[in-house]
Design an enzyme around this catalytic site. Structure first.
Site, short mmCIF file in Angstrom:
data_model
loop_
_atom_site.label_atom_id
_atom_site.label_comp_id
_atom_site.label_asym_id
_atom_site.label_seq_id
_atom_site.Cartn_x
_atom_site.Cartn_y
_atom_site.Cartn_z
N ARG A 224 54.19 49.64 77.73
CA ARG A 224 54.08 50.96 78.33
C ARG A 224 52.97 51.74 77.62
O ARG A 224 52.77 51.57 76.41
CB ARG A 224 55.40 51.75 78.17
CG ARG A 224 56.52 51.27 79.06
CD ARG A 224 56.27 51.62 80.54
NE ARG A 224 57.36 51.20 81.39
CZ ARG A 224 57.39 50.05 82.08
NH1 ARG A 224 56.38 49.20 82.01
NH2 ARG A 224 58.41 49.76 82.85
N HIS A 272 48.05 47.92 85.56
CA HIS A 272 49.50 47.67 85.49
C HIS A 272 49.92 46.55 86.45
O HIS A 272 50.77 46.73 87.32
CB HIS A 272 50.30 48.96 85.77
CG HIS A 272 51.71 48.89 85.27
ND1 HIS A 272 52.41 49.99 84.81
CD2 HIS A 272 52.58 47.85 85.14
CE1 HIS A 272 53.63 49.63 84.45
NE2 HIS A 272 53.76 48.32 84.65
C1 OXD Z 1 58.40 46.49 84.75
C2 OXD Z 1 56.97 46.72 84.97
O1 OXD Z 1 59.02 47.15 83.92
O2 OXD Z 1 56.42 46.20 85.97
O3 OXD Z 1 58.98 45.62 85.45
O4 OXD Z 1 56.33 47.42 84.19
#
Ligand code: OXD
Length: 309
Positions: A224, A272
């Site tokens: 993250r 992402h």
């Molecule tokens: C998840 C993501 O947490 O795609 O699955 O970041």
């Protein structure tokens, strides 16, 4: 009993179709359509607008569409005491492993630099680097980290893991807790972050941590954006303490156009996409939990509210 899907990324219709195809009799609603809110017992969510869950008086379970649940805990309107589940999926884990391995090789073999050199017609061989000389450190030795550790070990890398709390029975040497962080970091030439984002791990990728790596180490963050202190990474890249970073996740997504990361050739940005929930693989486990809820049985992959993951 019914399911509501709450996500804002334009993928709701395809998830609804995929769920409906496997469970035609189950009432499934997009939260934006007119629907009987009091019938809803399960909400399946991905970065839902905060406060939306409060509109469901008979909710019994909140399920994440993905592996992460940090955005659920960040909702100040999160109903208390309901079980929260996450996706634990071998496809998600093997996709993540493939992506990180691709980044590791791209870095080791200087592929981005050669692509940039080609644009300028520059012939500039760089020092060769070998798998056997690299120590990959994986922060986060859960469902994703352990698969990555196994795959990197099979390829011949030296691999070590670190977890916030003690892990037993792992095939990879694993350090745990703040007190072992320094020892874990000392030889690591490539550091991968796969930690869950919690109050304990927010901002963990910071200057004090980077300073404990060997000079010139490389960072891969596929967890993250909140794990990384952006200003510290920029400073460490400038001083040469870090030679580069592959970043798939950011504080704000999409990454704002004026963010300094965009302009740095040593930062490899991806939007992402390291590992994305696969509908064929994830739909059955979401529906299995809906059935368990109907029968009053224990749910799969429930996260700990205390730990935040
Ligand atoms: C998840 C993501 O947490 O795609 O699955 O970041």
């Amino acid at each position: 009993m019914a399911i509501v899907l709450i996500r804002q990324d334009g993928k709701t219709a395809s998830w609804k179709n995929a769920l409906k195809a496997k469970a035609p009799g189950v009432p499934i609603y997009n939260y934006q359509e007119d629907h009987p809110r009091e019938q809803v017992t399960m909400a399946i969510v991905w970065k839902h607008p905060q406060g939306t869950l409060k509109a469901y008086p008979n909710l019994q379970c909140i399920a994440s569409f993905g592996a992460g649940v940090d955005f659920i805990f960040e909702d100040p309107g999160l109903p208390g005491n309901l079980p929260i589940t996450r996706v634990v999926d071998p496809v998600l884990a093997s996709d993540m492993s493939e992506f990180v391995i691709a980044q590791v090789f791209s870095y080791l073999k200087h592929l981005k630099q050669y692509a940039l050199d080609q644009e300028e017609r520059i012939w500039r061989p760089k020092a060769y680097r070998r798998i056997a000389d690299e120590v990959v450190g994986i922060m986060g030795m859960g469902a994703l980290g352990t698969v990555l550790a196994r795959d990197l070990t099979q390829l011949g890398f030296q691999v070590r893991g670190w977890a916030t709390s003690k892990k037993t029975g792992l095939a990879t040497p694993c350090y745990s807790g703040q007190e072992a962080l320094g020892e874990f970091l000392t030889p690591v030439t490539i550091l991968v972050c796969l930690l869950p984002l919690t109050e304990q791990t927010r901002g963990i990728l910071n200057k004090p941590l980077f300073s404990q790596l060997p000079k010139g180490a490389f960072i891969i963050n596929v967890a993250r954006g909140g794990h990384l202190v952006d200003a510290d990474l920029l400073e460490m890249l400038k001083t040469g303490q870090l030679s580069g970073a592959a970043l798939d996740v950011f504080h704000d997504e999409p990454l704002p156009k004026d963010h300094p990361f965009w302009d740095l050739p040593e930062v490899h940005l991806t939007p992402h996409i390291a590992s994305v929930s696969d509908q064929d693989s994830v739909v059955p486990q979401l529906l299995e939990n809906y059935r368990r809820l109907q029968k009053g049985q224990a749910l799969l992959n429930v996260v700990s509210r205390d730990k935040g993951y």
